[in-house]
Design a protein around this motif. Structure first.
Motif, short mmCIF file in Angstrom:
data_model
loop_
_atom_site.label_atom_id
_atom_site.label_comp_id
_atom_site.label_asym_id
_atom_site.label_seq_id
_atom_site.Cartn_x
_atom_site.Cartn_y
_atom_site.Cartn_z
N VAL A 84 0.86 -1.19 0.00
CA VAL A 84 0.00 0.00 0.00
C VAL A 84 0.89 1.24 0.00
CG1 VAL A 84 -1.96 -1.07 1.20
CG2 VAL A 84 -0.14 -0.01 2.53
N PRO A 85 0.40 2.34 -0.56
CA PRO A 85 1.15 3.60 -0.45
C PRO A 85 1.22 4.03 1.01
CG PRO A 85 -1.03 4.00 -1.36
CD PRO A 85 -0.86 2.52 -1.32
N LEU A 86 2.38 4.52 1.41
CA LEU A 86 2.56 4.96 2.79
C LEU A 86 2.10 6.40 2.93
CD1 LEU A 86 3.55 4.23 5.62
CD2 LEU A 86 5.84 5.00 4.93
N LYS A 87 1.05 6.59 3.72
CA LYS A 87 0.45 7.92 3.91
C LYS A 87 1.21 8.74 4.95
CE LYS A 87 -3.30 10.78 3.83
NZ LYS A 87 -3.91 11.41 2.66
N ALA A 88 1.57 8.10 6.07
CA ALA A 88 2.18 8.85 7.17
C ALA A 88 2.98 7.91 8.07
CB ALA A 88 1.12 9.57 7.98
N ILE A 89 3.94 8.51 8.78
CA ILE A 89 4.71 7.81 9.80
C ILE A 89 4.47 8.53 11.12
CG2 ILE A 89 7.00 7.15 10.61
CD1 ILE A 89 7.90 7.16 7.69
N ASP A 106 11.00 13.15 3.23
CA ASP A 106 10.53 14.29 2.43
C ASP A 106 9.20 14.01 1.74
OD1 ASP A 106 12.62 16.06 2.95
OD2 ASP A 106 13.87 15.24 1.34
N SER A 107 8.85 12.72 1.64
CA SER A 107 7.69 12.34 0.83
C SER A 107 6.43 12.02 1.62
CB SER A 107 8.05 11.11 -0.03
OG SER A 107 9.14 11.39 -0.88
N VAL A 108 6.58 11.66 2.89
CA VAL A 108 5.41 11.31 3.70
C VAL A 108 5.31 12.25 4.88
CG1 VAL A 108 5.59 8.88 3.03
CG2 VAL A 108 6.61 9.63 5.16
N ARG A 109 4.11 12.37 5.41
CA ARG A 109 3.90 13.23 6.57
C ARG A 109 4.38 12.53 7.83
NH1 ARG A 109 -2.27 15.26 5.17
NH2 ARG A 109 -1.75 16.40 3.26
N LEU A 110 4.94 13.32 8.74
CA LEU A 110 5.54 12.79 9.96
C LEU A 110 4.82 13.36 11.17
CD1 LEU A 110 9.22 13.40 8.83
CD2 LEU A 110 7.99 11.24 8.69
N TYR A 111 4.56 12.50 12.15
CA TYR A 111 3.80 12.91 13.33
C TYR A 111 4.42 12.33 14.60
CZ TYR A 111 0.11 14.13 10.00
OH TYR A 111 -0.60 14.67 8.96
N ARG A 112 4.07 12.95 15.72
CA ARG A 112 4.37 12.39 17.03
C ARG A 112 3.06 12.31 17.81
NH1 ARG A 112 8.31 15.33 18.53
NH2 ARG A 112 9.99 13.82 18.19
N LEU A 113 2.79 11.14 18.36
CA LEU A 113 1.54 10.91 19.08
C LEU A 113 1.82 10.49 20.52
CD1 LEU A 113 -1.59 10.42 19.21
CD2 LEU A 113 -1.10 8.07 18.44
N ALA A 114 1.36 11.30 21.45
CA ALA A 114 1.33 10.90 22.86
C ALA A 114 -0.02 10.23 23.09
CB ALA A 114 1.51 12.12 23.77
N CYS A 115 0.00 8.99 23.56
CA CYS A 115 -1.27 8.27 23.61
C CYS A 115 -1.34 7.36 24.83
CB CYS A 115 -1.48 7.45 22.34
SG CYS A 115 -0.23 6.17 22.09
N ASN A 116 -2.58 7.08 25.21
CA ASN A 116 -2.84 6.06 26.21
C ASN A 116 -3.37 4.82 25.49
OD1 ASN A 116 -5.60 6.56 25.66
ND2 ASN A 116 -5.69 8.13 27.26
N MET A 117 -3.85 3.88 26.20
CA MET A 117 -4.30 2.64 25.57
C MET A 117 -5.82 2.61 25.37
SD MET A 117 -1.62 1.06 24.80
CE MET A 117 -0.45 2.42 24.77
N ASP A 118 -6.43 3.78 25.35
CA ASP A 118 -7.87 3.86 25.10
C ASP A 118 -8.12 3.92 23.59
OD1 ASP A 118 -10.60 4.60 26.59
OD2 ASP A 118 -10.49 5.76 24.73
#
Length: 244
Positions: A166-171, A219-231
């Motif tokens: 599949v095309p990679l949308k985001a990391i 350079d090609s995909v969007r990059l994110y940082r997620l702080a998350c719980n297990m909900d």
């Protein structure tokens, strides 16, 4: 000696192994097409994997697991494949990839942070719309047409994955947090983690190719940082941000 041909990231690999468990492990990826390259393992490769595992677990202060020779050889096979993949604009990456509506979302983090748990929440939230691509070591291909992520049989201890691309949308880099919050980050913010999680070839030329591919991917995909719980809300928050 056991042998078979398997297709990984559009490349057909002939695998010659001491143990038949290696061939069984790759079931579902068989190919009858012409071979692109071959890998062969032996008893020395198995012993080398045992030593690598011993050092890793002793460094972390954990008891060394009693894996079978077939498991160690399977790891040795994938290591040899990973060494070759940069020749084909591809590399092995440590992360959990899930697809929704035909687009891939890759979650990576330090070991034990909860990558697999987070993608499980996606499967609970989306149901049949969500498809696990690979829960451990997918292959990523970077070309002028974009970034594509491929399922492989090396998909984690729970064997969660599918033989699809599949095309990679985001990391997204995961972090533990009491509140679910996601932010878009720059390549410089993400680069250290990307470099840590990619398979780093021993060969200097292959490593140089890998660094170029990481740079192009970032350079090609969007990059994110997620702080998350297990909900399960964590899946909703992450998808809502990354699908745009």
């Amino acid at each position: 000696m056991f042998k078979g041909k398997y297709k990984f990231a559009e490349k057909v690999v002939e695998i010659k192994s001491v143990n038949d468990k290696v061939q069984k492990y790759c079931a579902g990826y068989e190919s009858e097409n012409a071979t692109d390259f071959s890998v062969e393992t032996n008893e020395k490769d198995i012993e080398n994997e045992k030593e690598i595992t011993r050092k890793e677990y002793e460094f972390e202060g954990k008891p060394v697991p009693a894996y079978s020779d077939g498991v160690y050889e399977s790891t040795a096979v994938y290591r040899k494949i990973a060494e070759k993949m940069p020749d084909y604009d591809s590399f092995v990456f440590h992360g959990s990839v899930i697809a929704v509506d035909g687009e891939g979302y890759l979650f990576t983090a330090k070991s034990g942070t909860g990558k697999s748990t987070h993608t499980r929440l996606w499967r609970e939230y989306f149901g049949e719309k969500a498809v696990m691509v690979n829960d451990d070591k997918p292959i990523i291909k970077v070309t002028d047409d974009g970034v594509t992520v491929y399922g492989t049989p090396y998909n984690g201890k729970h064997r969660l994955g599918t033989n699809i691309s599949v095309p990679l949308k985001a990391i997204c880099i995961l972090e533990r947090g009491e509140k679910n919050e996601i932010v878009r980050i720059s390549k410089s913010d993400a680069y250290a983690m990307l470099l840590q999680q990619v398979y780093r070839p021993k060969d200097a030329l292959q490593m140089a190719k890998t660094l170029r591919l990481i740079d192009e991917m970032a350079d090609s995909v969007r990059l994110y940082r997620l702080a998350c719980n297990m909900d399960i809300e964590a899946a909703k928050v992450a998808y809502s941000a990354m699908k745009e």
